[in-house]
Write a protein that holds these residues in place. Structure first.
Motif, PDB file in Angstrom:
ATOM      1  N   UNK A   1      94.018 -30.386  56.234  1.00 45.57           N
ATOM      2  CA  UNK A   1      92.579 -29.413  56.416  1.00 45.57           C
ATOM      3  C   UNK A   1      93.043 -28.032  55.763  1.00 45.57           C
ATOM      4  N   UNK A   2      92.183 -27.283  55.332  1.00 45.41           N
ATOM      5  CA  UNK A   2      92.562 -25.943  54.684  1.00 45.41           C
ATOM      6  C   UNK A   2      92.036 -25.204  55.866  1.00 45.41           C
ATOM      7  N   UNK A   3      93.027 -24.066  55.880  1.00 52.23           N
ATOM      8  CA  UNK A   3      92.905 -23.023  57.139  1.00 52.23           C
ATOM      9  C   UNK A   3      91.731 -22.151  56.736  1.00 52.23           C
TER      10      UNK A   3
ATOM     11  N   UNK B   1      87.046  -7.952  58.774  1.00 54.69           N
ATOM     12  CA  UNK B   1      88.477  -8.107  58.746  1.00 54.69           C
ATOM     13  C   UNK B   1      88.993  -9.636  58.693  1.00 54.69           C
ATOM     14  N   UNK B   2      88.076 -10.610  59.193  1.00 54.97           N
ATOM     15  CA  UNK B   2      88.658 -11.944  59.297  1.00 54.97           C
ATOM     16  C   UNK B   2      88.168 -12.586  57.802  1.00 54.97           C
ATOM     17  N   UNK B   3      87.157 -12.088  57.349  1.00 53.21           N
ATOM     18  CA  UNK B   3      86.775 -12.577  55.811  1.00 53.21           C
ATOM     19  C   UNK B   3      87.919 -12.106  55.149  1.00 53.21           C
ATOM     20  N   UNK B   4      88.462 -11.149  55.104  1.00 55.23           N
ATOM     21  CA  UNK B   4      89.643 -10.678  54.375  1.00 55.23           C
ATOM     22  C   UNK B   4      90.755 -11.215  54.586  1.00 55.23           C
ATOM     23  N   UNK B   5      91.043 -11.526  55.910  1.00 58.06           N
ATOM     24  CA  UNK B   5      92.153 -12.410  56.265  1.00 58.06           C
ATOM     25  C   UNK B   5      92.289 -13.724  55.427  1.00 58.06           C
ATOM     26  N   UNK B   6      91.129 -14.456  55.440  1.00 59.32           N
ATOM     27  CA  UNK B   6      90.944 -15.816  54.795  1.00 59.32           C
ATOM     28  C   UNK B   6      91.174 -15.695  53.130  1.00 59.32           C
TER      29      UNK B   6
ATOM     30  N   UNK C   1      97.152 -15.908  48.262  1.00 60.94           N
ATOM     31  CA  UNK C   1      98.709 -15.949  48.378  1.00 60.94           C
ATOM     32  C   UNK C   1      99.249 -17.245  48.785  1.00 60.94           C
ATOM     33  N   UNK C   2      98.611 -18.165  49.268  1.00 63.24           N
ATOM     34  CA  UNK C   2      98.955 -19.503  49.989  1.00 63.24           C
ATOM     35  C   UNK C   2      99.869 -20.319  48.914  1.00 63.24           C
TER      36      UNK C   2
ATOM     37  N   UNK D   1      96.791 -11.945  61.417  1.00 66.59           N
ATOM     38  CA  UNK D   1      95.660 -12.158  62.714  1.00 66.59           C
ATOM     39  C   UNK D   1      95.890 -11.325  63.880  1.00 66.59           C
ATOM     40  N   UNK D   2      97.095 -11.433  64.424  1.00 68.08           N
ATOM     41  CA  UNK D   2      97.389 -10.692  65.592  1.00 68.08           C
ATOM     42  C   UNK D   2      97.178  -9.021  65.653  1.00 68.08           C
TER      43      UNK D   2
END
Length: 349
Positions: free
Chosen positions: A193-195, A242-247, A253-254, A270-271
């Motif tokens: 499953x993708x994160x 910020x969470x949108x940018x996180x994903x 980069x994955x 995330x933290x």
């Protein structure tokens, strides 16, 4: 891209209005995406990739191609401009690749050797070994956050269903919840499953279940402070963006970073956003370890004793306050190296 979106939507059995509802946009906008008269934003591309189960890279390349063609058209100098841009992008990537210090690269090289050795011993893996190490992970991760259950007490709570005298209900729930969260990330790993947002919220929901039910699996709506740190997390109205940018960062980069660096980066990012009222540390470490497991590594188990906890927190604060991640990346790499060494010692014939 328009054909890609329409085919994927129809394959999922979604109507345009249903997709629009999931995206939280107007139905007419979805129709414009599919007709090519309107381009989605970068954030919408990520949501579309997740909702329609399209490979993010494939969709992003199609989006960028159309964006480039729209901007430069058939200008006589277009190809020359593209060549110059290509050279500059390659140069920038080459420069960014040098950001890994010699010390960190040395540890990553050792990790690569250990990973190759581990792969040779996979046949000697056993459920009992995994169970014992996962119990240790639950004990240490909770100990970092102040849980006072011993390793033996953690075992009795999880595997025997016992109640430990003198320990709070919260401490019991933290042990049970964390063990279930480990089982969940292993399930995600096996399903490949993708994160994405749904899975991160599901992991957090497990961590806080029965402890803060009103906040479990939900982003915070209030400002928070981190005890003992000078770092101030973003205001609550910034968390969703910020969470949108996180994903987006993860999808971008994955496939280019070393898995250990990718895992450490995702933990730190995330933290640093600190999207939840409580459980940020545990959730971040679980996301980090999900990435490591997905790439065939072992759980990086940060110890909860005073010395390790202080080094962990100090390296995190250096990353957050001074935008210098070197200490934190090196710390996580060292933890993974030690975890690999121990695992190999246990299973090697």
């Amino acid at each position: 891209m328009k054909t890609l979106l329409k085919n994927a939507r129809e394959k999922k059995g979604l109507k345009t209005r249903e997709l629009a509802h999931l995206l939280e946009i107007d139905q007419a906008l979805v129709s414009k995406f599919e007709s090519g008269t309107r381009k989605p934003t970068k954030e919408q591309i990520l949501k579309l990739a997740n909702l329609l189960e399209i490979d993010y890279e494939t969709l992003m390349v199609a989006w960028l191609k159309e964006k480039i063609l729209y901007e430069i058209g058939d200008d006589n100098l277009a190809l020359k401009a593209l060549k110059v841009a290509e050279d500059e992008i390659k140069l920038n990537k080459k420069s960014s690749g040098k950001l890994t210090s010699k010390t960190l690269q040395s540890v990553l090289d050792e990790i690569n050797i250990l990973k190759s050795k581990l792969d040779q011993y996979r046949q000697y893996d056993s459920y009992r070994i995994s169970q014992a190490l996962e119990l240790e992970y639950t004990f240490e991760s909770n100990r970092i956050e102040g849980n006072t259950l011993t390793l033996r007490e953690t075992d009795l709570v999880i595997n025997e269903g016992l109640t430990i005298s003198g320990k709070s209900m919260r401490e019991h729930l933290e042990a049970i919840n964390h063990q279930e969260a480990i089982a969940y990330i292993k399930h995600l790993m096996e399903k490949k499953t993708v994160i994405n947002e749904r899975e991160v919220l599901s992991i957090h929901n497990l961590i806080l279940r029965g402890i803060h039910p009103e906040d479990a699996g939900r982003y915070r709506k209030v400002q928070v402070m981190i005890k003992g740190s000078t770092y101030m997390p973003p205001q609550p109205y910034m968390v969703a963006k910020d969470m949108e940018d996180f994903f987006i960062w993860y999808e971008t980069h994955k496939n280019s970073l070393h898995p250990v660096v990718l895992a450490a980066e995702m933990h730190e990012r995330l933290v640093t956003i600190h999207p939840f009222i409580d459980g940020n540390g545990r959730t971040s470490r679980l996301i980090m370890n999900l990435i490591l497991l997905q790439h065939g590594y072992v759980i990086a188990n940060i110890k909860g004793d005073y010395e390790n906890r202080m080094q962990y927190y100090q390296s995190l604060e250096t990353a957050q306050v001074h935008s210098n991640k070197e200490d934190f990346l090196l710390f996580i790499a060292q933890i993974e190296k030690e975890s690999l060494e121990r695992y190999i010692t246990i299973i090697a014939p």
